[in-house]
Scaffold this motif. Structure first.
Motif, PDB file in Angstrom:
ATOM      1  N   GLN A 112       0.852  -1.183   0.000  1.00 25.64           N
ATOM      2  CA  GLN A 112       0.000   0.000   0.000  1.00 25.64           C
ATOM      3  C   GLN A 112       0.896   1.245   0.000  1.00 25.64           C
ATOM      4  N   PRO A 113       0.770   2.096  -1.015  1.00 21.87           N
ATOM      5  CA  PRO A 113       1.726   3.194  -1.192  1.00 21.87           C
ATOM      6  C   PRO A 113       1.424   4.398  -0.311  1.00 21.87           C
ATOM      7  N   GLN A 114       1.282   4.135   0.982  1.00 19.94           N
ATOM      8  CA  GLN A 114       0.941   5.189   1.935  1.00 19.94           C
ATOM      9  C   GLN A 114       1.853   5.102   3.155  1.00 19.94           C
ATOM     10  N   HIS A 115       2.049   6.273   3.786  1.00 22.61           N
ATOM     11  CA  HIS A 115       2.788   6.355   5.050  1.00 22.61           C
ATOM     12  C   HIS A 115       4.211   5.817   4.913  1.00 22.61           C
ATOM     13  N   ALA A 116       4.845   6.026   3.776  1.00 20.93           N
ATOM     14  CA  ALA A 116       6.189   5.494   3.537  1.00 20.93           C
ATOM     15  C   ALA A 116       6.903   6.354   2.515  1.00 20.93           C
ATOM     16  N   SER A 117       8.227   6.288   2.519  1.00 20.23           N
ATOM     17  CA  SER A 117       9.014   6.890   1.451  1.00 20.23           C
ATOM     18  C   SER A 117       9.079   5.913   0.278  1.00 20.23           C
ATOM     19  N   TYR A 118       9.419   6.436  -0.909  1.00 19.62           N
ATOM     20  CA  TYR A 118       9.556   5.498  -2.023  1.00 19.62           C
ATOM     21  C   TYR A 118      10.724   4.545  -1.793  1.00 19.62           C
ATOM     22  N   THR A 119      11.746   4.987  -1.083  1.00 14.58           N
ATOM     23  CA  THR A 119      12.851   4.086  -0.734  1.00 14.58           C
ATOM     24  C   THR A 119      12.344   2.888   0.060  1.00 14.58           C
ATOM     25  N   ASP A 120      11.433   3.134   1.014  1.00 13.87           N
ATOM     26  CA  ASP A 120      10.833   2.041   1.775  1.00 13.87           C
ATOM     27  C   ASP A 120      10.101   1.070   0.851  1.00 13.87           C
ATOM     28  N   ILE A 121       9.343   1.625  -0.089  1.00 13.99           N
ATOM     29  CA  ILE A 121       8.540   0.800  -0.989  1.00 13.99           C
ATOM     30  C   ILE A 121       9.438  -0.029  -1.903  1.00 13.99           C
ATOM     31  N   ARG A 122      10.449   0.606  -2.476  1.00 15.53           N
ATOM     32  CA  ARG A 122      11.358  -0.116  -3.386  1.00 15.53           C
ATOM     33  C   ARG A 122      12.092  -1.232  -2.643  1.00 15.53           C
ATOM     34  N   ARG A 123      12.519  -0.957  -1.429  1.00 13.75           N
ATOM     35  CA  ARG A 123      13.217  -1.973  -0.641  1.00 13.75           C
ATOM     36  C   ARG A 123      12.293  -3.159  -0.361  1.00 13.75           C
ATOM     37  N   ALA A 124      11.023  -2.864  -0.044  1.00 15.15           N
ATOM     38  CA  ALA A 124      10.066  -3.937   0.215  1.00 15.15           C
ATOM     39  C   ALA A 124       9.820  -4.768  -1.038  1.00 15.15           C
TER      40      ALA A 124
END
Length: 274
Positions: free
Chosen positions: A13-25
């Motif tokens: 879910q692309p909320q409450h995070a940086s894009y770095t967090d999302i890419r790492r996940a």
């Protein structure tokens, strides 16, 4: 119904995070063996801080196409209202090509629905209308998307699978029978089983083999657990498997995107399929 392999999906879910967090996940989950990585097509968080950090869906999917190697990618789901269907077809075709590796086929799944979150419409200037109108628009636009795919140069690398989300029995499941390769829903196993039966009836009416449509559902991260709150998860994977579900999807919220529970489902998938 022809049996299918079990697949595991994760909605980051692309909320409450940086894009770095999302890419790492993304990288971590693909390495774990997840079959499909989803985001969603909204403009604001759906829970937590209503004005918290949030990122746009399709720009992100283009980045995921480059950042991943094996997992399929898509939105769970794209809102049909936000984009001209001809443009959406071209966007999907482009992400399909970006996601292809070494001359192979692309990995995009076009997840699509009629839209429901009124704030997205109000703040971005789209007409919200009625639920019935939005479903009628979806039914009108899906053939336009497929027709545009047939005319694009270059063409998509494969027949892009269409996933439709929603459980309305009078309109939504009819649209699924007419146009979808995957149906996604939420509910307890007995509710999902009922929806499958209604979808099968619509398939018979429109001349479609029900086995052509993969059945997907939101699921608890613990394969055998039925959570008290079923708004987010449908329940235990085993129970859902018994009623025909084959794609099991878990939603993960930022910024941690804790992958721990996904290991249970991936291990269950691997053990279940021998």
């Amino acid at each position: 119904m022809t049996d299918r392999p079990i697949r595991i999906g994760v909605q980051l879910q692309p909320q409450h995070a940086s894009y770095t967090d999302i890419r790492r996940a993304c990288a971590r989950l693909e390495e774990m063996g997840v079959d499909i990585l989803f985001n969603w097509d909204h403009f604001f968080p759906l829970y937590g801080d209503a004005d918290g950090a949030h990122f746009e869906c399709w720009t992100m999917l283009g980045a995921w196409a480059e950042a991943t190697e094996r997992a399929e990618i898509g939105a769970l789901v794209t809102c049909n209202s936000y984009r001209n269907p001809q443009l959406l077809a071209d966007m999907a075709r482009t992400v399909d090509h970006i996601s292809a590796r070494d001359g192979g086929t692309g990995r995009l799944v076009l997840g699509i629905g009629s839209g429901w979150f009124e704030r997205d419409y109000d703040e971005y200037g789209y007409e919200f209308g009625t639920a019935g109108d939005r479903l009628d628009d979806l039914r009108r636009d899906l053939p336009l998307i497929k027709d545009r795919w047939a005319r694009l140069n270059p063409a998509p690398t494969r027949r892009i699978p269409v996933l439709i989300g929603g459980g309305g029995e009078r309109k939504t499941l009819r649209i699924v029978a007419e146009h979808a390769d995957i149906w996604h829903g939420f509910g307890r196993p007995e509710s999902i089983a009922h929806k499958h039966a209604v979808l099968d009836e619509w398939c018979a009416k429109v001349g479609r083999d029900p086995a052509d449509i993969e059945r997907s559902a939101g699921v608890s991260p613990k394969p055998g657990r039925l959570p008290e709150d079923v708004a987010d998860y449908a329940g235990g994977a085993e129970a859902l498997h018994e009623v025909g579900t084959r794609l099991f999807t878990v939603g993960l919220d930022g910024p941690r995107y804790d992958p721990g529970p996904i290991r249970d489902l991936v291990a269950w998938r691997d053990a279940r399929q021998g």
